[in-house]
Motif scaffolding. Structure first.
Motif, short mmCIF file in Angstrom:
data_model
loop_
_atom_site.label_atom_id
_atom_site.label_comp_id
_atom_site.label_asym_id
_atom_site.label_seq_id
_atom_site.Cartn_x
_atom_site.Cartn_y
_atom_site.Cartn_z
N UNK A 77 -17.67 6.44 -9.86
CA UNK A 77 -18.14 4.82 -10.66
C UNK A 77 -18.51 4.54 -9.79
N UNK A 78 -17.90 3.65 -8.56
CA UNK A 78 -17.79 2.96 -7.84
C UNK A 78 -19.65 3.00 -6.99
N UNK A 79 -19.59 4.07 -6.55
CA UNK A 79 -20.82 4.86 -6.07
C UNK A 79 -21.70 4.58 -7.81
N UNK A 80 -21.69 4.67 -8.69
CA UNK A 80 -22.65 4.39 -9.17
C UNK A 80 -23.50 3.33 -9.51
N UNK A 81 -22.22 2.66 -9.78
CA UNK A 81 -22.02 1.46 -9.87
C UNK A 81 -22.87 0.32 -8.30
N UNK A 82 -22.90 1.05 -7.26
CA UNK A 82 -22.86 0.12 -5.86
C UNK A 82 -24.60 0.48 -6.09
N UNK A 83 -24.65 2.06 -6.49
CA UNK A 83 -26.38 1.97 -6.61
C UNK A 83 -27.44 1.21 -7.50
N UNK A 84 -26.32 1.41 -8.29
CA UNK A 84 -27.08 0.03 -9.95
C UNK A 84 -27.73 -1.13 -9.60
N UNK A 85 -26.27 -1.49 -9.14
CA UNK A 85 -26.34 -3.06 -8.24
C UNK A 85 -27.24 -3.23 -7.10
N UNK A 86 -27.31 -2.49 -6.16
CA UNK A 86 -28.53 -2.51 -5.04
C UNK A 86 -30.48 -2.37 -5.62
N UNK A 87 -30.10 -1.76 -7.23
CA UNK A 87 -31.48 -1.57 -7.56
C UNK A 87 -32.02 -2.98 -7.93
N UNK A 88 -30.59 -3.11 -8.89
CA UNK A 88 -31.13 -4.83 -9.72
C UNK A 88 -31.00 -5.44 -8.81
N UNK A 89 -30.08 -6.52 -7.71
CA UNK A 89 -30.69 -6.78 -6.90
C UNK A 89 -32.43 -7.29 -5.94
N UNK A 90 -32.64 -5.74 -5.78
CA UNK A 90 -34.26 -5.44 -5.09
C UNK A 90 -35.15 -5.99 -5.97
N UNK A 91 -34.53 -5.65 -7.67
CA UNK A 91 -35.73 -6.29 -8.75
C UNK A 91 -36.04 -7.69 -9.27
N UNK A 92 -37.06 -7.56 -9.22
CA UNK A 92 -37.02 -9.42 -9.77
C UNK A 92 -36.91 -9.05 -11.72
N UNK A 93 -36.39 -10.01 -12.39
CA UNK A 93 -35.66 -11.04 -12.79
C UNK A 93 -36.64 -10.30 -13.89
N UNK A 94 -36.46 -9.55 -15.64
CA UNK A 94 -37.80 -9.30 -15.94
C UNK A 94 -36.06 -9.33 -17.66
N UNK A 95 -37.05 -9.33 -18.71
CA UNK A 95 -36.47 -8.98 -19.68
C UNK A 95 -35.63 -10.31 -20.47
N UNK A 96 -35.02 -9.85 -21.51
CA UNK A 96 -34.59 -11.17 -22.71
C UNK A 96 -33.10 -11.60 -21.96
N UNK A 97 -33.09 -12.73 -21.77
CA UNK A 97 -31.74 -13.54 -22.10
C UNK A 97 -31.16 -14.05 -22.53
N UNK A 98 -30.28 -13.27 -23.40
CA UNK A 98 -29.61 -13.87 -24.19
C UNK A 98 -28.36 -14.86 -24.41
N UNK A 99 -28.77 -15.96 -24.53
CA UNK A 99 -26.69 -16.62 -23.80
C UNK A 99 -27.10 -18.05 -24.91
N UNK A 100 -25.52 -18.12 -25.24
CA UNK A 100 -24.93 -18.84 -26.04
C UNK A 100 -24.40 -20.21 -25.54
N UNK A 101 -24.36 -21.30 -26.53
CA UNK A 101 -23.94 -22.88 -25.21
C UNK A 101 -23.76 -23.97 -26.06
N UNK A 102 -22.86 -24.35 -25.86
CA UNK A 102 -22.71 -25.46 -27.10
C UNK A 102 -23.53 -26.87 -27.05
#
Length: 304
Positions: A77-102
């Protein structure tokens, strides 16, 4: 020196344990049964222990095999997460960001940060819910929530982005009635605009630079349930109130409001980003948090 451990062998072994046979493990992995059998045999040689008991009907782990499998699950699981995180790090931010705030901090600080984030990352969009109550970010599918104040115990993950000061403020005419005043006790006789959204909107605990403590209970001339409404009433001279620095910075700079008893301070609160439990964050979330953190730093800098 012994041969380095092969992560594939661990994956092959785990597949055999989880499927109960070499044939099923081979089908899951998309390789031949012979390869799985060979790799597991080599793994047993490396660790110097029998990990599987093989019969004509099924394969089952030994006691050592069960213990080893529990560790293998974590490693894989750690290895899978590491590869996924590496792929995310190299990727340009994209998609819908959903958040809430006061509402108050959201309008004052988060909305400008969202606008800057979307402008900087054209592949991203944002969907933001402003609400003074804490919404369930898991049930509502939010990527993160911005929480202002003092975090309650939570199973969610949090990162502090900054802090805010609580300031006693008034319109200049009302503040003039306290010129020369040295003690928080002097505000008790003046009208106060209470914020019903707070747990205790009338009692305030002041501290001086010398460590002196003073608790004051004010009397409400007006009670309102929204921070911006309180600010408006204070601007109109309806009374003193305590407001967060991000809500009154412009008013203090322009002289529309005045800080009362500036030598006395009230407890500071934190600005936190709160996330659903996860091992890593998508690029869009990390990129937005960086934008908001930079804005928090700028807000507290002398030029901010």
């Amino acid at each position: 020196m012994s041969e380095p451990r092969n992560l594939n062998r661990i994956a092959h072994f785990a597949a055999v344990v989880e499927t109960g046979s070499f044939t099923a493990a081979a089908a899951r992995l998309g390789i031949t049964k012979a390869v799985v059998s060979q790799q597991v045999a080599r793994l047993e040689e490396e660790v110097g222990s029998t990990l599987l008991v093989r019969t004509t009907r099924k394969v089952r782990p030994t006691e050592a095999g069960w213990t080893f499998h529990r560790r293998c699950v974590v490693i894989l699981q750690e290895a899978e997460d590491a590869f996924a995180e590496l792929a995310e790090t190299a990727a340009e931010p994209s998609g819908m960001l959903r958040l809430t705030a006061p509402f108050d901090y959201g309008v004052s600080v988060v909305v400008p940060a969202v606008a800057a984030f979307v402008n900087a990352h054209p592949a991203c969009k944002a969907d933001m819910v402003l609400a003074d109550q804490s919404l369930d970010i898991v049930a509502r599918g939010f990527d993160l929530a911005i929480r202002v104040g003092w975090l309650a115990d939570t199973s969610l993950q949090a990162r502090q982005l900054g802090s805010f000061r609580q300031l006693l403020v008034a319109a200049p005419a009302l503040a003039g009635r306290l010129v020369g005043s040295a003690s928080p006790a002097d505000i008790a006789a003046l009208p106060f605009v209470a914020n019903a959204a707070l747990r205790d909107p009338l009692t305030w605990r002041f501290s001086s630079d010398s460590g002196e403590q003073h608790s004051v209970t004010t009397r409400a001339a007006i009670t309102l349930d929204a921070t911006f409404a309180v600010r408006e009433a204070v601007r109109e001279g309806a009374g003193l109130s305590v407001l967060p620095d991000y809500c009154v910075a412009d008013d203090l700079a322009s002289g529309r409001l005045v800080q009362v008893l500036p030598r006395w301070t009230l407890p500071s609160g934190g600005i936190h980003a709160v996330f659903p439990a996860a091992r890593f964050r998508p690029t869009k979330v990390r990129a937005f948090v960086d934008v908001l953190t930079d804005r928090e730093r700028s807000r507290h800098s002398p030029a901010g």
